[in-house]
Design a protein around this motif. Structure first.
Motif, PDB file in Angstrom:
ATOM      1  N   ASP A 228      -0.094   8.890  -2.614  1.00 54.66           N
ATOM      2  CA  ASP A 228       0.359   9.607  -3.804  1.00 54.66           C
ATOM      3  C   ASP A 228       1.531  10.529  -3.478  1.00 54.66           C
ATOM      4  O   ASP A 228       1.727  10.931  -2.322  1.00 54.66           O
TER       5      ASP A 228
ATOM      6  N   VAL B 160      -1.671  -1.113 -11.785  1.00 57.51           N
ATOM      7  CA  VAL B 160      -2.953  -0.995 -11.088  1.00 57.51           C
ATOM      8  C   VAL B 160      -3.375   0.464 -11.051  1.00 57.51           C
ATOM      9  O   VAL B 160      -2.577   1.378 -11.282  1.00 57.51           O
ATOM     10  N   LYS B 161      -4.659   0.678 -10.721  1.00 59.46           N
ATOM     11  CA  LYS B 161      -5.194   2.021 -10.574  1.00 59.46           C
ATOM     12  C   LYS B 161      -5.404   2.389  -9.112  1.00 59.46           C
ATOM     13  O   LYS B 161      -5.459   3.575  -8.773  1.00 59.46           O
ATOM     14  N   GLU B 162      -5.559   1.395  -8.254  1.00 60.58           N
ATOM     15  CA  GLU B 162      -5.758   1.642  -6.831  1.00 60.58           C
ATOM     16  C   GLU B 162      -4.416   1.672  -6.112  1.00 60.58           C
ATOM     17  O   GLU B 162      -3.401   1.206  -6.635  1.00 60.58           O
ATOM     18  N   ARG B 163      -4.412   2.192  -4.877  1.00 60.57           N
ATOM     19  CA  ARG B 163      -3.178   2.290  -4.093  1.00 60.57           C
ATOM     20  C   ARG B 163      -2.995   1.069  -3.196  1.00 60.57           C
ATOM     21  O   ARG B 163      -2.609   1.167  -2.035  1.00 60.57           O
ATOM     22  N   GLU B 164      -3.261  -0.087  -3.757  1.00 61.43           N
ATOM     23  CA  GLU B 164      -3.070  -1.349  -3.037  1.00 61.43           C
ATOM     24  C   GLU B 164      -2.927  -2.473  -4.052  1.00 61.43           C
ATOM     25  O   GLU B 164      -3.624  -2.496  -5.067  1.00 61.43           O
TER      26      GLU B 164
ATOM     27  N   ARG C  27      -2.371   5.956 -12.594  1.00 60.78           N
ATOM     28  CA  ARG C  27      -1.996   4.545 -12.599  1.00 60.78           C
ATOM     29  C   ARG C  27      -0.682   4.382 -11.837  1.00 60.78           C
ATOM     30  O   ARG C  27       0.021   5.365 -11.564  1.00 60.78           O
TER      31      ARG C  27
ATOM     32  N   THR D 218       0.858  -1.184   0.000  1.00 58.17           N
ATOM     33  CA  THR D 218       0.000   0.000   0.000  1.00 58.17           C
ATOM     34  C   THR D 218       0.893   1.233   0.000  1.00 58.17           C
ATOM     35  O   THR D 218       2.060   1.177   0.392  1.00 58.17           O
TER      36      THR D 218
END
Length: 733
Positions: A544, A577-581, A558, A541
């Protein structure tokens, strides 16, 4: 020594046999040896049902004890296991039926436990024979319970390493040797004097070399003796000044002991008589030669280091020339009626001749004009005027050391040149490179005309186009001719102006323009967190980058996440990935991974050097090795497997053993066996005359270990009844 023995009695009941009045002799002993345990299957004649049988393992060697185990006979069969045996040892198994103190005839059979590499260090390391460059060492073989092979120790692998602590070796291996069992003597030559070393000895038998953890306690540390320094010091600074030379040098690369002093020698060039200067080693490698050196004369100097073992070699001879009292005396005409004079006086020169420098006189004359200009100490330039174009002027510089008695050191006379331009020309060929969103580099060539000696360049960047006005000046030395401007704004035009300065004045400038660009994210992600989900999976995790580093109206869109063994790069196990995990699975247990998260916008991903600032490493836990089998027993509908406990050497403990059973046409059956129970399992409900594949593995809190595959076939015939009983046994020795 107390040994815990777990025994198992398994009886296959086919018929009932009447008790016999005499104690029978066992018919056969079937032995399945392991490394530190063994399984025994005792076949008895009819009539032995319900009686006790004792099996004694008698070692064939000195220093080891007997181990016994007792089981109850069911029908004509008794099965038991025995632990606490020594690896690589020949044993005699003695089986006897007993009632109270009475024993029946004994049946004996020899067997050998499986060997393994030695498990202990060598002994009795003798005090070594030491010199400054060599060591000789002898030792005795490991104790009997650590040899682990019937053939004994075959040879020794000896490493010479660096010393890490008072009694442990470090990781750096300098030399290696293989030594025979008969010799047990090693000599290492070409060592560095007065250096700490460590010797680590690995005994080997027919099964291989002892593991490092087993021999580390036997590390032997020592220090070689001193010898005279092997190399000379190297001069780093020789500054000839006003009747004084400042001398500095570096420590010799091979001191070979504790340095006590330095021997410095100097003489006038051409002379054969050296003047010695003894310098204590605590002087931090510098001294001054003063009082006897003459300005303008040439001198030779050399130096050697000394310790308690003697003096090392002298350095090469360095020749230097004492400077005049006033250095860099220059004159340049500014116009028809004036000129500029510059000079340099060092701090050592300013405190010479037994007093402090107070003034400097500039005396110039030409035709009928004789003039004098006096400036205070610390000022090193002056303008002289009232010149005319008809006369040639001579300038003389004198340093004044006392107001009462004028004692001066006078420089040579220098004519005022007719050139009226003292300034250097414009720098040429301005070039921009590495132009980014927030920075750029600039370089240039020197001016065609210096009109003296260039002392520095001034580089100025100015802009009025950004959100805030910008102006910054960088000054560089005469050889650099380059600069870097940072903390700029995107897509803004900057004017860069460059000028040169010589010892007299600054010259005209040259200029050019450059525009910063737009780019990918210029900052790394923040707060990267790595979590071990299990031995093969990592959860990652992050947050930004700061807003000022996004470089896109839409922000970060991304992320690219890579996992690589040991070092980070943008290849390897990669996910976008696009999410922060993200969860990264399929990794190798017991391996260190470096995780890199690269933020990306519509223009691309952050450059590797930017993303690397947030790199994180994590080491996955290892999983257990496959269990070692001790024995497998099959009937028509049962299979019993016995295995050795898996040693995880201080890592997460074993919590379960998993057993999976499957044939070609039956569904997979899985059994969980707690690690707190004895290491055997009775698999029931099988079909006669059927081939089965059985997998056995160990499980910790963080993962399942490697499989041990067992292929077995049940007997053809009527279904048999298998009864398993077990309780702790008592070992005697």
């Amino acid at each position: 020594m107390s040994v815990f023995v777990c025994w198992i009695a398994v009886a296959i009941v086919f018929s009932s046999v009447a008790a016999q009045t005499t104690l029978p002799k066992p018919v056969n002993i079937r032995i399945t040896p392991g490394t530190r345990n063994a399984g025994f299957q005792i076949t008895m004649p009819s009539g032995a049902d319900g009686k006790k049988v004792r099996v004694t393992a008698i070692p064939q060697g000195d220093g080891l004890s007997n181990i016994e185990s007792i089981a109850t006979i069911f029908g004509t069969l008794a099965i038991l296991s025995m632990s606490g045996l020594t690896p690589g040892i020949n044993y005699t198994a003695r089986a006897v039926v007993f009632e109270g103190a009475n024993e029946g005839p004994a049946l004996e059979k020899t067997f050998s436990t499986k060997g393994e590499v030695p498990s202990g260090p060598v002994r009795d390391i003798r005090r070594p024979t030491l010199t400054s460059t060599a060591v000789r060492l002898t030792w005795s073989e490991p104790s009997a319970n650590h040899i682990n092979s019937p053939g004994g120790i075959t040879q020794y692998f000896v490493e010479l390493r660096n010393k890490e602590t008072s009694n442990r070796c470090g990781d750096t291996v300098h030399m290696q040797q293989t030594v025979s069992q008969d010799s047990r003597v090693v000599t290492f030559n070409n060592l560095t004097p007065f250096t700490e070393y460590c010797i680590r000895i690995y005994p080997e038998n027919s099964f291989g070399r002892a593991r490092e953890a087993s021999v580390r306690s036997g590390d032997y540390t020592f220090s070689t003796q001193e010898s005279a320094p092997g190399t000379a010091p190297v001069f780093t600074i020789i500054q000839p000044q006003f009747r004084t030379a400042s001398i500095a040098w570096s420590r010799p690369t091979q001191p070979n002991g504790l340095l006590t002093n330095y021997i410095l020698q100097y003489k006038a060039s051409g002379s054969s008589s050296w003047t010695p200067v003894n310098v204590n080693a605590a002087s931090k490698y510098q001294t001054f030669l003063s009082g006897t050196l003459q300005q303008g004369n040439s001198y030779d100097i050399r130096i050697a280091a000394k310790n308690s073992a003697g003096r090392g070699p002298f350095s090469g001879v360095i020749t230097f020339v004492m400077s005049p009292a006033i250095d860099n005396f220059k004159v340049c005409r500014l116009n028809d009626s004036s000129a500029i004079v510059i000079w340099n006086i060092t701090s050592e020169q300013a405190h010479g001749l037994g007093g402090d420098l107070t003034h400097v006189d500039i005396r110039y004359s030409g035709g009928d004009n004789n003039r004098n200009v006096r400036v205070k100490s610390g000022v090193e330039r002056a303008v002289i005027g009232e010149l005319d174009t008809e006369n040639q002027y001579e300038v003389e510089l004198a340093s004044i050391w006392s107001e009462v008695a004028i004692t001066s050191e006078t420089s040579d006379e220098i004519s005022i040149p007719s050139n009226t331009n003292c300034a250097p020309g414009r720098p040429r060929n301005i070039q921009f490179s590495n132009v980014a969103t927030k920075s750029f580099d600039v370089s240039f060539d020197p001016p065609t005309t210096a009109n003296g000696r260039i002392v520095q360049y001034s580089i100025t960047a100015v802009s009025q186009d950004g959100r805030l006005p910008y102006s910054r000046t960088i000054q560089t030395g005469p050889a650099a001719r380059q600069g870097t401007f940072g903390n700029l704004e995107e897509a803004v035009t900057y004017e860069v102006t460059i000028s040169a300065e010589n010892q007299f004045t600054s010259g005209d400038s040259n200029s050019d323009e450059v525009m910063t660009g737009q780019d990918v994210p210029t900052g790394p992600v923040r707060n990267v967190q790595l979590t071990k989900e299990d031995a093969r999976t990592i959860r990652v995790t992050w947050r930004d980058p700061p807003y000022k580093h996004l470089n896109s109206p839409s922000g970060i869109t991304r992320y690219r996440v890579t996992a690589n063994m040991d070092t980070c790069n943008d290849q390897g196990n990669k996910k976008e990935v696009k999410e922060r995990e993200v969860f990264i699975s399929g990794l190798t247990p017991g391996t260190t991974y470096c995780i890199r998260v690269s933020p990306g916008n519509s223009d691309g991903f952050a450059r590797p050097a930017t993303a690397a600032a947030a790199d994180q490493t994590i080491t996955l836990p290892p999983v257990p090795t496959a269990p070692e089998l001790v024995g497998v027993t099959a009937t028509s509908n049962h299979v019993i497997i016995i295995w050795e406990p898996v040693d995880v050497e201080g890592e997460d403990p074993i919590i379960n053993y998993n057993i999976a059973v499957q044939s070609d046409d039956t569904s997979r059956m899985v059994y969980n066996h707690s690690a707190s129970l004895p290491t055997y399992y009775n698999i029931t409900g099988l079909l006669p005359n059927k081939s089965y594949n059985i997998t056995l593995n160990a499980q910790t809190r963080l993962g399942i270990g490697f499989d041990r595959l067992i292929e077995v076939k049940t007997f053809k015939g009527p279904t048999a009844t298998i009864t398993i009983t077990g309780k702790p046994g008592e070992a005697t020795h």
